[in-house]
Write a protein that holds these residues in place. Structure first.
Motif, short mmCIF file in Angstrom:
data_model
loop_
_atom_site.label_atom_id
_atom_site.label_comp_id
_atom_site.label_asym_id
_atom_site.label_seq_id
_atom_site.Cartn_x
_atom_site.Cartn_y
_atom_site.Cartn_z
N ARG A 58 0.82 -1.21 0.00
CA ARG A 58 0.00 0.00 0.00
C ARG A 58 0.85 1.26 0.00
NH1 ARG A 58 -3.39 -3.02 3.49
NH2 ARG A 58 -2.68 -1.90 5.34
N GLU A 63 -7.38 3.36 -12.79
CA GLU A 63 -7.26 2.65 -11.51
C GLU A 63 -5.86 2.82 -10.93
OE1 GLU A 63 -7.49 -1.97 -9.94
OE2 GLU A 63 -8.82 -1.36 -11.58
N ILE A 64 -4.84 2.72 -11.78
CA ILE A 64 -3.46 2.87 -11.31
C ILE A 64 -3.22 4.29 -10.81
CG2 ILE A 64 -1.05 2.97 -12.08
CD1 ILE A 64 -1.68 0.62 -13.95
N ASP A 95 -6.63 4.92 6.44
CA ASP A 95 -7.02 4.08 5.30
C ASP A 95 -8.52 4.22 5.03
OD1 ASP A 95 -4.50 3.17 4.81
OD2 ASP A 95 -4.82 1.15 5.57
N LYS A 141 3.01 1.72 -2.70
CA LYS A 141 3.41 1.93 -4.09
C LYS A 141 2.95 3.32 -4.50
CE LYS A 141 3.21 -2.91 -5.62
NZ LYS A 141 2.64 -3.84 -6.62
N ASP A 146 -5.39 6.45 -9.67
CA ASP A 146 -6.13 6.64 -8.43
C ASP A 146 -5.37 6.00 -7.26
OD1 ASP A 146 -8.89 7.24 -7.08
OD2 ASP A 146 -8.44 5.17 -6.54
N GLU A 147 -4.85 4.80 -7.46
CA GLU A 147 -4.11 4.10 -6.40
C GLU A 147 -2.84 4.85 -6.02
OE1 GLU A 147 -2.37 -0.40 -5.50
OE2 GLU A 147 -2.39 0.35 -7.56
N THR A 182 -9.87 11.46 -6.95
CA THR A 182 -8.50 11.83 -7.33
C THR A 182 -8.50 12.40 -8.74
OG1 THR A 182 -8.00 9.61 -8.17
CG2 THR A 182 -7.52 10.04 -5.84
N ILE A 200 -9.29 3.98 1.00
CA ILE A 200 -8.43 2.97 0.42
C ILE A 200 -9.00 1.59 0.72
CG2 ILE A 200 -6.14 1.90 0.60
CD1 ILE A 200 -5.01 4.73 1.08
N ARG A 201 -9.50 1.44 1.94
CA ARG A 201 -10.16 0.20 2.36
C ARG A 201 -11.05 0.53 3.55
NH1 ARG A 201 -7.30 -2.60 6.81
NH2 ARG A 201 -5.64 -1.19 7.51
N ARG A 223 -3.80 8.07 -3.92
CA ARG A 223 -4.24 7.73 -2.56
C ARG A 223 -3.06 7.20 -1.73
NH1 ARG A 223 -10.17 7.27 -2.42
NH2 ARG A 223 -10.91 7.39 -4.58
N ASN A 224 -2.26 6.31 -2.32
CA ASN A 224 -1.12 5.76 -1.59
C ASN A 224 -0.10 6.84 -1.23
OD1 ASN A 224 -2.17 3.20 -1.69
ND2 ASN A 224 -0.75 2.42 -3.22
#
Length: 545
Positions: free
Chosen positions: A279, A480-481, A326, A281, A483-484, A452, A331-332, A487-488
């Motif tokens: 989480r 998706e990438i 998180d 990355k 956004d990840e 995002t 994120i979760r 957030r990360n």
């Protein structure tokens, strides 16, 4: 050749079709000599005297030549430079130190010498850790430490490759554990290196560890992840890989070398240990994963073990805040939607001046508080070495701040860097007491939802380099990438503080969203009579003695 202000043993010259920073020629020569003295068994046994030098056969010196700057004097004294038209001086230097030939006997001994850390290097490293509280390991760290030492010894003794994966979150002290392992395995006569893709933790821990030891000796122990492309199998006894989630597929400036960094590290070492938190990355190129490590370990018939490190140091030893952030960043979903942990100090500021003032005040105590920001403002070349250059500007508040300077590799521990904002690359893998986070327009809130926007990232941002092309080819996967990654990035920034995190959001709706989430905690605590003054945290009025 150009001078680089403030960086020891670094110059700028034309490389790979552009002006790039590289190590000073004298440093290169002297560090190679240090490598031979520290690791070549025959050189140690024969007590060989090494006299390094650098010969730049096409270089013409200039007035106030950057190669001769005083900041490089230690290395130029250790390894003098000879340039064009200096052939006679070079000849005299060689004749002074080599009186008769030996028919290449010493070269043969060096080439055939076993590679083992010298006793002097082992003793020096061990002495550096003694009494240094920053490198003390406890609890779960000790369990992982002993398992790693056991597996490394087994790999060297039996020849059977061993891989250990340590799942870790923020605040587990894994970097301290990694340094302890590096020192212990070196002390046990193993050729070991500490590996990260990100230069910031390498530079900071090398600086903290070396004390009075010279840079050249220490730098041979700390390496980037792209150093193993051409390594022979089992060249190293042990490789300690920090921030393994940041590993790339390929290496080199243009990411075209090798096949896979994880594969290369396992191939190059008898024992490898990977510290990983998927989480964290934070770029499009980050490809390290538990599945990938298992795949390449299986390919080499390596025995693989997995262990977990629990959070102990960050966020006042509580996992509650980590789970809460998180949930807040969506994120979760976690069970901590309404619980942050009673000891952690989280505040929202409506004015960036107030955030900076509070972080600056806290930093006066022990130089362990910093301001960081999302990568939504350009890091202009012309201002990379000037703290007075304004990168991050909010005209409505007359607020101006510079990004971290490009002429230091140790922003997190430099005393003057309280005046500059760090980014994800200068602080990931490191930690502070208090962190102030400036949240840019790439993270916003609409109707209680976190959204995002990669278009708000700076043009100089390399974290999402290539995302536009990917959006055309694979739009859903690219979205998706992106956004990840965003957030990360904020999850990582907001978990750098051990005692507290303060934020300023450029999006008012996001600021209100954070305030609402804190108010939910406030209501729950009032209803249960757990804590009467939680509102002080949301208002940012907590007093410190």
């Amino acid at each position: 050749m150009e001078k680089v202000e403030g960086k020891e043993a670094i110059v700028k010259t034309y490389l790979n079709k552009g002006n790039r920073e590289t190590t000073h020629p004298s440093y290169q020569a002297s560090s190679y000599a240090s490598l031979i003295k520290d690791y070549n068994k025959n050189a140690q046994k024969e007590k060989m005297q090494l006299y390094p030098c650098a010969y730049l056969h096409n270089y013409i010196t200039q007035k106030n030549d950057p190669l001769s700057d005083n900041i490089h004097s230690f290395y130029s004294e250790q390894a003098p430079i000879f340039v064009k038209r200096d052939s006679q001086k070079l000849r005299s230097f060689i004749k002074r130190h080599i009186t008769i030939g030996d028919n290449k006997e010493n070269l043969y001994k060096i080439e055939k010498g076993k590679i083992r850390p010298s006793k002097s290097l082992q003793d020096a490293l061990n002495q550096m850790l003694k009494g240094n509280q920053e490198f003390t390991i406890i609890d779960d760290q000790k369990v992982v430490y002993e398992q790693a030492v056991y597996m490394a010894e087994k790999a060297v003794r039996t020849g059977a490759k061993q891989v250990l994966v340590v799942n870790e979150g923020p605040g587990t002290g894994k970097s301290v554990l990694a340094i302890n392992l590096l020192v212990e395995l070196t002390k046990r006569n193993m050729v070991s290196q500490y590996v990260t893709k990100n230069a910031a933790p390498r530079n900071v821990y090398a600086t903290k560890l070396k004390q009075d030891f010279r840079k050249g000796n220490i730098d041979n122990l700390f390496k980037g992840s792209d150093n193993y492309v051409d390594s022979p199998e089992n060249e190293f006894d042990a490789l300690v890989v920090d921030e393994a989630h940041r590993l790339n597929k390929k290496s080199g400036m243009f990411r075209h070398l090798g096949e896979n960094q994880t594969k290369e590290i396992i191939h190059a070492s008898k024992f490898s240990i990977f510290f990983i938190d998927e989480r964290q990355k934070v770029t499009i190129n980050d490809s390290g994963s538990l599945d990938q490590i298992k795949h390449f370990a299986d390919d080499t018939n390596a025995s693989i073990e997995t262990m977990n490190l629990e959070s102990q140091f960050r966020c006042n030893g509580s996992d509650a805040y980590l789970a809460w952030i998180d949930d807040v960043l969506q994120i979760r979903e976690t069970a901590n939607s309404h619980y942050i942990g009673g000891e952690y100090d989280f505040r929202i500021f409506d004015d960036p001046h107030q955030l900076k003032a509070e972080i600056t005040k806290l930093n006066e105590y022990n130089n362990k508080s910093r301001i960081v920001a999302g990568y939504c403002w350009n890091w202009d070349k012309k201002g990379k070495e000037k703290s007075e250059y304004d990168d991050i500007v909010f005209p409505e508040y007359d607020f101006r701040m510079s990004w971290n300077l490009g002429n230091t590799a140790t922003w997190t521990i430099d005393k003057e860097s309280i005046n500059e904002a760090g980014c994800i690359h200068t602080c990931q893998g490191l930690e502070f007491d208090y962190v102030g986070v400036i949240v840019g327009g790439d993270l916003r809130s609409r109707d209680g939802e976190i959204i995002t926007d990669h278009m708000q990232r700076a043009n100089t941002d390399r974290e999402l380099f290539g995302i536009k092309k990917m959006l055309k080819e694979k739009p859903e996967e690219a979205a998706e990438i992106a956004d990840e990654v965003i957030r990360n990035t904020y999850r990582t920034l907001m978990t750098r503080g051990q005692k507290g995190c303060f934020i300023y959001c450029t999006d008012k709706a996001l600021s209100d969203y954070f305030k609402d989430r804190l108010e939910q905690i406030n209501r729950d605590y009032r209803e249960n009579d757990f804590f009467d003054n939680w509102g002080e945290v949301a208002e940012g009025e907590h007093e410190y003695e």
